[in-house]
Write an enzyme that holds these catalytic residues in place. Structure first.
Site, short mmCIF file in Angstrom:
data_model
loop_
_atom_site.label_atom_id
_atom_site.label_comp_id
_atom_site.label_asym_id
_atom_site.label_seq_id
_atom_site.Cartn_x
_atom_site.Cartn_y
_atom_site.Cartn_z
CD GLU A 125 -2.74 -1.24 2.50
OE1 GLU A 125 -3.59 -2.13 2.57
OE2 GLU A 125 -2.58 -0.36 3.38
N PRO A 126 0.30 2.43 -0.27
CG PRO A 126 -1.03 4.10 -1.23
CD PRO A 126 -1.09 2.69 -0.70
CB SER A 130 9.47 -4.20 4.23
OG SER A 130 10.25 -3.97 3.07
CB THR A 156 3.75 -7.39 -10.05
OG1 THR A 156 4.83 -6.71 -9.42
CG2 THR A 156 4.25 -8.06 -11.32
CD GLU A 360 8.26 -11.44 -2.65
OE1 GLU A 360 7.89 -11.52 -1.47
OE2 GLU A 360 7.51 -11.64 -3.61
CB THR A 362 14.43 -3.24 1.09
OG1 THR A 362 14.57 -3.17 2.52
CG2 THR A 362 13.13 -2.60 0.66
#
Length: 381
Positions: A125-126, A130, A156, A360, A362
């Site tokens: 979401e914005p 993570s 995606t 997935e 950083t």
């Protein structure tokens, strides 16, 4: 040291021939047009790229994690956008196989396995990346429907998918704010889709999704109410290995192009590969590719033998994605001005490998996970 079985070697070689003949000629056009050739997924299904890890009785091939890792490397070698679409599609396939009702499997899983539907997974979401535990999108049970409100970003396949698996904080008599997953069909439960153009993975249909009082049939709840968080965390190890091996493939592609160029490009009357500093670049690239591959395969083997590989998967994802972009940067240096050309693969590989360091978890998140596993002390609040 990992030695491929004869079956794995034959499968890898068959995939390479297919990718060279069917995928390589169309990558540049689709990358420039920001489109994706979904018809190729049906052909790739013959190699196990659609649901290959499922048991045969579920329509799969019973493929182990190590073999799947090889498939992800070959997909990454051909085109990182392809690997990404395959990853998203198979994540949905695996989740449906594990949690869907029989009726949901007929409506959603079977068409995915035969390339008749397109799916996305909507988690980010914005304000939530993570830390998936902080998802704010809300689903309220009202009669025979859930009413969904919220925004999802960086989704995606969101621009291409006809349905998605959406994570939302759920409120009902049996659930007070825990996370659940829902099957949301665009034609049944319309929602707003805004295409988001990105520097990386231009053919993956990245989108922002806006859910404004979107009504979802109650039977489209996937799995149990309030149980989504734990199940999502369980699947992260495998997802991180997939990204790592895709990065290895892209790095190997950049290395192979650089070796060929260093042998054939001449300056001052001799191949540039005879220059010491060019050889240094080639050697440094090779070391990174070999190390990344070894870490990725080690993590895949751990998943096969132990069922989980938290530390190994995070190490593989951290190192392989960072190394792949370093290799792509060195490849651009070897190619000189040609590396900038948008009709030559190095420019695309350079952009796309940068994208692997974020999803997935950083690089920084992977670092904190590995640090926690080593020290037994969490640096994450």
């Amino acid at each position: 040291m990992f030695t491929l079985s004869s079956e794995q070697s034959m499968l890898r070689d068959s995939i390479r021939r297919f990718m060279k003949a069917e995928i390589a000629p169309i990558v540049s056009r689709h990358d420039q047009d920001r489109t994706f050739p979904f018809e190729v997924l049906g052909k790739l299904a013959d190699f196990g790229y659609l649901g290959g890890r499922l048991p045969e009785e579920e329509g799969g091939m019973g493929m182990d994690q190590l073999t799947w890792a090889l498939l992800m490397e070959e997909a990454g070698y051909a085109w990182l956008s392809l690997r990404t679409i395959l990853n998203i599609t198979n994540a949905a396939i695996n989740k449906l196989a594990q949690e869907a009702t029989l009726e949901q499997k007929e409506r959603f899983l079977r068409p995915l396995l035969t390339n008749q539907r397109r799916c996305f997974s909507a988690i980010s979401e914005p304000g939530t990346g993570s830390n998936i535990a902080q998802v704010q999108t809300r689903a309220d049970l009202q009669g025979d429907h859930y009413v969904l409100n919220g925004r999802k970003l960086w989704i995606t396949n969101g621009a291409f998918g006809d349905f998605g698996i959406v994570v939302a904080r759920t409120f009902s008599p049996d659930c007070q704010g825990q996370l659940s997953t829902f099957l949301v069909e665009r034609d049944v439960s319309p929602f707003e889709v805004r295409r988001v153009d990105t520097m990386v993975l231009r053919s993956t249909g990245t989108a922002e999704l806006n859910f404004d009082n979107v009504r979802i049939p109650r039977e489209n709840l996937l799995g149990e109410e309030g149980k989504a968080l734990k199940k999502m965390l369980i699947g992260l190890d495998s997802a991180r290995v997939n990204i790592a091996m895709g990065a290895v493939g892209a790095a190997q592609s950049a290395l192979d192009l650089s070796i060929d160029y260093a042998r054939t490009r001449t300056q001052f009357g001799k191949p540039i590969g005879s220059f010491q500093l060019v050889q240094k670049l080639i050697v440094d690239m090779t070391i990174r590719v070999e190390a990344a591959r070894a870490l990725g395969l080690r993590a895949a083997a751990a998943l096969d033998s132990e069922g989980e590989a938290r530390t190994a998967a995070s190490i593989a994802k951290l190192y392989a994605t960072e190394a792949a972009h370093e290799v792509a940067s060195m490849a651009l240096q070897v190619h000189g001005g040609l590396g900038y050309a948008t009709d030559y693969p190095i420019e695309r590989i350079f952009r796309d490998t940068r994208g692997g360091t974020i999803p997935e978890g950083t690089t920084e998140v992977q670092t904190l996970i590995v640090g926690r596993e080593i020290l037994g002390i969490s640096a994450i609040a």
